[in-house]
Design an enzyme around this catalytic site. Structure first.
Site, PDB file in Angstrom:
ATOM      1  N   SER A   1     112.790 117.938 -74.220  1.00  0.00           N
ATOM      2  CA  SER A   1     111.797 117.487 -75.203  1.00  0.00           C
ATOM      3  C   SER A   1     112.437 116.614 -76.276  1.00  0.00           C
ATOM      4  CB  SER A   1     111.134 118.688 -75.878  1.00  0.00           C
ATOM      5  OG  SER A   1     110.487 119.498 -74.926  1.00  0.00           O
TER       6      SER A   1
HETATM    7  N1  SAM Z   1     112.468 123.674 -73.419  1.00  0.00           N
HETATM    8  C1  SAM Z   1     113.063 122.680 -72.548  1.00  0.00           C
HETATM    9  C2  SAM Z   1     114.337 122.095 -73.079  1.00  0.00           C
HETATM   10  O1  SAM Z   1     114.723 122.460 -74.208  1.00  0.00           O
HETATM   11  O2  SAM Z   1     114.959 121.319 -72.361  1.00  0.00           O
HETATM   12  C3  SAM Z   1     112.114 121.569 -72.176  1.00  0.00           C
HETATM   13  C4  SAM Z   1     111.085 122.048 -71.280  1.00  0.00           C
HETATM   14  S1  SAM Z   1     110.264 120.898 -70.233  1.00  0.00           S
HETATM   15  C5  SAM Z   1     109.380 119.910 -71.365  1.00  0.00           C
HETATM   16  C6  SAM Z   1     109.068 122.047 -69.550  1.00  0.00           C
HETATM   17  C7  SAM Z   1     109.663 123.066 -68.626  1.00  0.00           C
HETATM   18  O3  SAM Z   1     108.663 124.042 -68.335  1.00  0.00           O
HETATM   19  C8  SAM Z   1     110.118 122.493 -67.284  1.00  0.00           C
HETATM   20  O4  SAM Z   1     111.460 122.807 -67.056  1.00  0.00           O
HETATM   21  C9  SAM Z   1     109.194 123.177 -66.278  1.00  0.00           C
HETATM   22  O5  SAM Z   1     109.791 123.424 -65.022  1.00  0.00           O
HETATM   23  C10 SAM Z   1     108.858 124.469 -67.007  1.00  0.00           C
HETATM   24  N2  SAM Z   1     107.641 125.154 -66.564  1.00  0.00           N
HETATM   25  C11 SAM Z   1     106.444 124.617 -66.222  1.00  0.00           C
HETATM   26  N3  SAM Z   1     105.565 125.595 -65.885  1.00  0.00           N
HETATM   27  C12 SAM Z   1     106.225 126.783 -66.049  1.00  0.00           C
HETATM   28  C13 SAM Z   1     105.865 128.155 -65.839  1.00  0.00           C
HETATM   29  N4  SAM Z   1     104.641 128.517 -65.407  1.00  0.00           N
HETATM   30  N5  SAM Z   1     106.780 129.092 -66.078  1.00  0.00           N
HETATM   31  C14 SAM Z   1     108.035 128.764 -66.520  1.00  0.00           C
HETATM   32  N6  SAM Z   1     108.434 127.479 -66.711  1.00  0.00           N
HETATM   33  C15 SAM Z   1     107.538 126.506 -66.484  1.00  0.00           C
END
Ligand code: SAM
Length: 216
Positions: A67
């Site tokens: 992000s």
């Molecule tokens: N917090 C992260 C960082 O600091 O790098 C950025 C996160 S990225 C914008 C969103 C993440 O949410 C992705 O890695 C994606 O695979 C994960 N994601 C999406 N749906 C999810 C779910 N149902 N459970 C867990 N993770 C999920």
């Protein structure tokens, strides 16, 4: 190992990034200090390291993103984390946000549905000596056996507010998440009262990758 270096140049760029985020409206000094401490360049893929201290989101593995620092800052500011809080993060991704929460003294539990990211974030945060508990699973389910949590943070676009996460929030707790479809989402804060009802406030428009069910 050169890859793990955090040089004076990195630290200088990070201070500038913190000032940029401050000018954009982040006021919580503890949040700014945490961002100043976490070496974001170590969370990025090699092709993007030179951009690590721009206030932008960048691609990571598995088609996901790290992000934008301002977005990490506003989500963290809205959470109002205190040392010792149990914090659940949904969407580990690179592990950067989890490291910021750990810098604030939180006991962090982070779930990721992509196995590759779950594994790589775990290795990196261990090397950097951040104590975070990682889980491979579906964030829609939360972590019922580890809850309830003081704070819950979702870092992917949630089409709806996940019911199970509302249940796993302590009275007096805060849930921060971007709510909406794929084009844009509204940053939403839910505050749970001591009686278990919720107050909802909205905090601007953002664009996240989608929250998807199940795991991969
Ligand atoms: N917090 C992260 C960082 O600091 O790098 C950025 C996160 S990225 C914008 C969103 C993440 O949410 C992705 O890695 C994606 O695979 C994960 N994601 C999406 N749906 C999810 C779910 N149902 N459970 C867990 N993770 C999920």
């Amino acid at each position: 190992m050169q890859f793990m270096e955090d040089t004076f140049q990195h630290k200088g760029l990070r201070r500038k990034l913190v000032e940029e985020i401050r000018k954009k409206g982040i006021r919580d000094e503890k949040v700014l200090d945490a961002i100043n401490k976490v070496p974001r360049h170590l969370f990025m893929d090699s092709g993007f390291i030179k951009f690590a201290y721009r206030d932008q989101a960048f691609p990571i593995r598995a088609g996901q993103t790290i992000s934008q620092p301002y977005t990490v800052a506003i989500q963290t500011e809205l959470l109002q984390v205190e040392a010792g809080h149990k914090v659940l993060e949904v969407g580990t991704g690179s592990g950067y946000q989890a490291a910021v929460l750990a810098e604030l003294g939180a006991r962090v539990f982070s779930i990721e549905r992509q196995k590759e990211l779950y594994l790589s974030a775990q290795i990196l945060l261990n090397e950097l000596h951040y104590r975070v508990q990682f889980f491979y699973g579906d964030g829609y389910q939360g972590l019922p056996t580890y809850g309830p949590f003081d704070r819950i943070l979702i870092t992917a676009a949630a089409p709806v507010i996940p019911e199970k996460l509302l249940e796993q929030l302590k009275p007096g707790g805060r849930l921060v998440l971007p709510v909406g479809g794929s084009d844009a989402q509204v940053m939403t804060l839910l505050e749970k009262s001591e009686h278990g009802d919720f107050k909802k406030t909205q905090h601007g428009s953002f664009v996240f990758v989608p929250m998807l069910g199940g795991k991969q």
